[in-house]
Design a protein around this motif. Structure first.
Motif, PDB file in Angstrom:
ATOM      1  N   MET A   1     -15.565  -5.945  -2.747  1.00  0.00           N
ATOM      2  CA  MET A   1     -14.560  -5.617  -3.800  1.00  0.00           C
ATOM      3  C   MET A   1     -14.791  -3.980  -4.085  1.00  0.00           C
ATOM      4  O   MET A   1     -15.986  -3.399  -4.383  1.00  0.00           O
ATOM      5  N   VAL A   2     -13.706  -3.203  -4.037  1.00  0.00           N
ATOM      6  CA  VAL A   2     -13.663  -1.974  -4.414  1.00  0.00           C
ATOM      7  C   VAL A   2     -12.955  -1.647  -5.912  1.00  0.00           C
ATOM      8  O   VAL A   2     -11.920  -2.126  -5.796  1.00  0.00           O
ATOM      9  N   PRO A   3     -13.813  -1.482  -6.905  1.00  0.00           N
ATOM     10  CA  PRO A   3     -13.272  -1.690  -8.249  1.00  0.00           C
ATOM     11  C   PRO A   3     -12.493  -0.284  -8.379  1.00  0.00           C
ATOM     12  O   PRO A   3     -12.240   0.495  -7.827  1.00  0.00           O
ATOM     13  N   GLY A   4     -11.848  -0.025  -9.756  1.00  0.00           N
ATOM     14  CA  GLY A   4     -11.326   0.988 -10.348  1.00  0.00           C
ATOM     15  C   GLY A   4      -9.659   0.499 -10.535  1.00  0.00           C
ATOM     16  O   GLY A   4      -8.987   0.478  -9.619  1.00  0.00           O
ATOM     17  N   HIS A   5      -9.287   0.712 -11.691  1.00  0.00           N
ATOM     18  CA  HIS A   5      -7.918   0.735 -12.327  1.00  0.00           C
ATOM     19  C   HIS A   5      -7.436   1.856 -13.197  1.00  0.00           C
ATOM     20  O   HIS A   5      -6.561   1.329 -13.780  1.00  0.00           O
ATOM     21  N   GLU A   6      -8.041   2.854 -13.262  1.00  0.00           N
ATOM     22  CA  GLU A   6      -7.735   3.950 -14.037  1.00  0.00           C
ATOM     23  C   GLU A   6      -8.009   5.221 -13.099  1.00  0.00           C
ATOM     24  O   GLU A   6      -8.496   6.174 -13.094  1.00  0.00           O
ATOM     25  N   ILE A   7      -6.630   5.182 -12.325  1.00  0.00           N
ATOM     26  CA  ILE A   7      -6.651   6.187 -11.309  1.00  0.00           C
ATOM     27  C   ILE A   7      -5.662   7.167 -11.617  1.00  0.00           C
ATOM     28  O   ILE A   7      -4.657   7.293 -11.942  1.00  0.00           O
ATOM     29  N   ILE A   8      -6.137   8.588 -11.227  1.00  0.00           N
ATOM     30  CA  ILE A   8      -5.404  10.127 -11.385  1.00  0.00           C
ATOM     31  C   ILE A   8      -5.349  10.596 -10.140  1.00  0.00           C
ATOM     32  O   ILE A   8      -6.501  10.717  -9.688  1.00  0.00           O
ATOM     33  N   GLY A   9      -4.293  10.751  -9.462  1.00  0.00           N
ATOM     34  CA  GLY A   9      -4.604  11.599  -8.025  1.00  0.00           C
ATOM     35  C   GLY A   9      -3.140  12.303  -8.024  1.00  0.00           C
ATOM     36  O   GLY A   9      -2.410  12.708  -8.874  1.00  0.00           O
ATOM     37  N   THR A  10      -3.048  12.861  -6.624  1.00  0.00           N
ATOM     38  CA  THR A  10      -1.825  13.688  -6.281  1.00  0.00           C
ATOM     39  C   THR A  10      -1.037  13.002  -5.156  1.00  0.00           C
ATOM     40  O   THR A  10      -1.559  12.461  -4.371  1.00  0.00           O
ATOM     41  N   VAL A  11       0.052  13.071  -5.093  1.00  0.00           N
ATOM     42  CA  VAL A  11       1.097  12.393  -4.342  1.00  0.00           C
ATOM     43  C   VAL A  11       0.892  13.321  -2.927  1.00  0.00           C
ATOM     44  O   VAL A  11       1.172  14.341  -3.018  1.00  0.00           O
ATOM     45  N   THR A  12       0.700  12.499  -1.872  1.00  0.00           N
ATOM     46  CA  THR A  12       0.418  13.202  -0.587  1.00  0.00           C
ATOM     47  C   THR A  12       1.507  12.672   0.604  1.00  0.00           C
ATOM     48  O   THR A  12       1.731  13.306   1.225  1.00  0.00           O
ATOM     49  N   ALA A  13       2.173  11.629   0.283  1.00  0.00           N
ATOM     50  CA  ALA A  13       3.674  11.088   1.018  1.00  0.00           C
ATOM     51  C   ALA A  13       4.182  10.015   0.348  1.00  0.00           C
ATOM     52  O   ALA A  13       3.913   9.512  -0.781  1.00  0.00           O
ATOM     53  N   ILE A  14       5.797  10.144   0.701  1.00  0.00           N
ATOM     54  CA  ILE A  14       6.559   9.192  -0.309  1.00  0.00           C
ATOM     55  C   ILE A  14       7.355   8.675   0.748  1.00  0.00           C
ATOM     56  O   ILE A  14       7.741   9.050   1.915  1.00  0.00           O
ATOM     57  N   GLY A  15       8.078   7.343   0.488  1.00  0.00           N
ATOM     58  CA  GLY A  15       8.860   6.518   1.280  1.00  0.00           C
ATOM     59  C   GLY A  15      10.193   7.005   1.205  1.00  0.00           C
ATOM     60  O   GLY A  15      10.575   7.756   0.055  1.00  0.00           O
ATOM     61  N   ASN A  16      11.095   6.699   2.167  1.00  0.00           N
ATOM     62  CA  ASN A  16      12.251   7.523   2.061  1.00  0.00           C
ATOM     63  C   ASN A  16      13.395   6.850   0.991  1.00  0.00           C
ATOM     64  O   ASN A  16      14.281   7.353   0.920  1.00  0.00           O
ATOM     65  N   VAL A  17      12.945   5.862   0.253  1.00  0.00           N
ATOM     66  CA  VAL A  17      13.927   5.749  -0.825  1.00  0.00           C
ATOM     67  C   VAL A  17      13.096   6.019  -2.199  1.00  0.00           C
ATOM     68  O   VAL A  17      13.711   5.375  -3.330  1.00  0.00           O
ATOM     69  N   VAL A  18      12.176   6.581  -2.372  1.00  0.00           N
ATOM     70  CA  VAL A  18      11.216   6.654  -3.438  1.00  0.00           C
ATOM     71  C   VAL A  18      12.242   8.046  -4.247  1.00  0.00           C
ATOM     72  O   VAL A  18      12.595   8.826  -3.694  1.00  0.00           O
ATOM     73  N   THR A  19      12.505   7.697  -5.349  1.00  0.00           N
ATOM     74  CA  THR A  19      12.985   8.732  -6.343  1.00  0.00           C
ATOM     75  C   THR A  19      12.268   9.111  -7.544  1.00  0.00           C
ATOM     76  O   THR A  19      11.517   8.236  -7.928  1.00  0.00           O
ATOM     77  N   GLY A  20      12.239  10.450  -7.884  1.00  0.00           N
ATOM     78  CA  GLY A  20      11.571  10.753  -9.128  1.00  0.00           C
ATOM     79  C   GLY A  20      10.098  11.359  -9.016  1.00  0.00           C
ATOM     80  O   GLY A  20       9.586  11.653 -10.030  1.00  0.00           O
ATOM     81  N   PHE A  21       9.800  10.964  -7.698  1.00  0.00           N
ATOM     82  CA  PHE A  21       8.357  11.492  -7.290  1.00  0.00           C
ATOM     83  C   PHE A  21       8.283  12.728  -6.268  1.00  0.00           C
ATOM     84  O   PHE A  21       9.196  12.582  -5.397  1.00  0.00           O
TER      85      PHE A  21
END
Length: 351
Positions: free
Chosen positions: A59-79
Motif C-alpha cells: 500500500m502506497v498511501p496518500g490522497h491529499e496530492i498537489i503537483g504539476t502537470v507533466t503530460a496530458i492526453g490528446n483529448v484533455v481540455t482545460g489543463f
C-alpha cells in the motif's frame, strides 16, 4: 509504463519503506502529475495498519496530492503542462449511477479510491500520493489557484472538503450559530470555513490548552466540553454542529444543544459505535443526527475556489518522506498542528 518511486507498507505490521512500482502511461483522457506535496491523513494510518479490515498490500498511501502537470492526453481540455493541480480521495467512479450523475461521486457504489482500491484499468492496486508521480483521468484532477500555498493547500483535498461539504449541504450562512467539535486536522478546517461563511462559530474541545489556538483560527467562543455548566449555557441554541471527533463519546451532550430542526453531523469514524443517543432528544425538537463523506469533484473544486477567495489553507508541518513513520506515531499522540504534509522532493534521497 512509468517507473515511480514511493513509500509503501508491505503489510499491516511493518513500517512504511521505499518502494518502486509502475504507473500506466497517460491515455487520451489522462493527466500525468509530478507530485510536489502530499498531506498525511489519519485514515492513511488506519489503512496501512488494516484497522478497518479491507487493506490491500503493498500500500502506497496518500490522497491529499498537489503537483504539476507533466503530460496530458490528446483529448484533455482545460489543463496545461506546468499547471499546479490537485488530486483528492477519488480517481474514478462508474460515471453512470444516480450519484455520479448528481456530481456526488463520493457516494458511487463503485468508486476507485486514490489508494487501497482496485485499479479498474490494470486490475491491481491503486497507489497514492506518497510517491513521485501519478496518472489520473482528467475528470478527477482539480485546479489549484496560484493564490494558495501549494503545501498548505494539500490537506484541503480531504480535510478541507470533508468539512466544507456538510457546511454547504446544510446551507450554513451569515447569522447561523455553528458548533465545531474537536480541534484537529478536520476541526481546525471546520472553524476556518464556518467563520468564512459568516457563521457564529463555537469550538468544543476537551482541552483547555486549545483555547488560544481556537481563537486564532477564528472561533468566536470556546467551550470546554467537560464543563457541564458551560455546555448547559448553550442549550437549544445551535443551528448546526459539525462533530469531527473519531473517538467514541456521548452524542446527547451535543444534540440537546441544537435548536428545533437542528442537525448534528458526524464526519469522524470511531473504531466502535457511539452509545445509542436518546430518542427523546431527537423527536421532541425534530432534531437529526446525520453523516457526511468528503464531496464530489464539482464541490471539491468549489471548495478550492472558496478557499482561494478567502485565503484559507491548512495549518501544516512539512516533513520529509523519511519521517513518515515518526509522523504516524506523533499523530496518535495528537502531536501536530494541524496536518503533516510530505515534501516529495525528499524522495530523491531514496532514488
Amino acid at each position: 509504463m512509468l517507473k515511480t518511486h514511493g513509500f509503501a507498507a508491505q503489510n499491516a505490521h511493518t513500517p512504511l519503506a521505499p518502494f518502486s512500482f509502475e504507473r500506466r502511461d497517460p491515455g487520451p483522457n489522462d493527466i500525468q502529475i509530478k507530485i510536489l506535496f502530499c498531506g498525511v491523513c489519519h485514515s492513511d494510518l488506519h489503512q496501512t495498519r488494516d484497522e478497518w479490515g479491507f487493506s490491500r498490500f503493498p500500500m502506497v498511501p496518500g490522497h491529499e496530492i498537489i503537483g504539476t502537470v507533466t503530460a496530458i492526453g490528446n483529448v484533455v481540455t482545460g489543463f496545461s503542462i506546468g499547471q499546479t493541480v490537485g488530486v483528492g480521495c477519488l480517481v474514478d467512479s462508474c460515471r453512470v449511477c444516480p450519484d455520479c450523475k448528481d456530481n456526488l461521486e463520493q457516494f458511487c457504489n463503485a468508486p476507485t479510491f486514490t489508494y487501497n482500491s482496485e485499479d479498474k484499468i490494470s486490475g491491481g492496486n491503486t497507489y497514492g500520493g506518497y510517491s513521485s508521480q501519478i496518472v489520473v483521468d482528467q475528470h478527477f484532477v482539480l485546479r489549484i489557484s496560484d493564490k494558495l500555498d501549494p503545501a498548505a493547500a494539500a490537506p484541503l483535498l480531504c480535510a478541507g472538503i470533508t468539512t466544507y461539504s456538510p457546511l454547504r449541504h446544510w446551507q450554513i450562512s451569515k447569522g447561523d450559530k455553528v458548533g465545531i467539535v474537536g480541534l484537529g486536522g478536520l476541526g481546525h478546517m471546520g472553524v476556518k470555513l464556518a467563520r468564512a461563511m459568516g457563521a457564529h462559530v463555537v469550538l468544543f474541545t476537551s482541552s483547555a490548552s486549545k483555547v488560544d489556538d481556537a481563537k486564532r483560527l477564528g472561533a468566536h467562543e470556546i467551550v470546554i466540553s467537560k464543563d457541564t455548566d458551560a455546555m448547559q449555557q448553550h442549550l437549544l441554541s445551535f443551528d448546526f454542529i459539525l462533530n469531527t471527533v473519531a473517538a467514541v463519546h456521548n452524542l446527547d451532550s451535543y444534540t440537546e444543544l441544537l435548536k428545533r430542526d437542528g442537525t448534528l453531523c458526524l464526519v469522524g469514524i470511531p473504531d466502535q459505535p457511539h452509545p445509542s443517543p436518546s430518542v427523546g432528544n431527537l423527536i421532541f425538537k425534530r432534531r437529526q443526527i446525520a453523516g457526511s463523506l468528503i464531496g464530489g469533484i464539482k464541490e471539491t473544486q468549489e471548495m478550492l475556489d472558496f478557499c482561494a477567495e478567502h485565503h484559507i489553507v491548512s495549518d501544516i508541518e512539512i516533513i520529509p518522506i523519511q519521517k513518515i513513520n515518526e509522523a504516524y506515531e506523533r499523530m496518535l499522540l495528537s502531536d501536530v498542528k494541524y496536518r503533516f504534509v510530505i515534501d516529495l522532493a525528499s524522495l530523491d534521497a531514496n532514488v
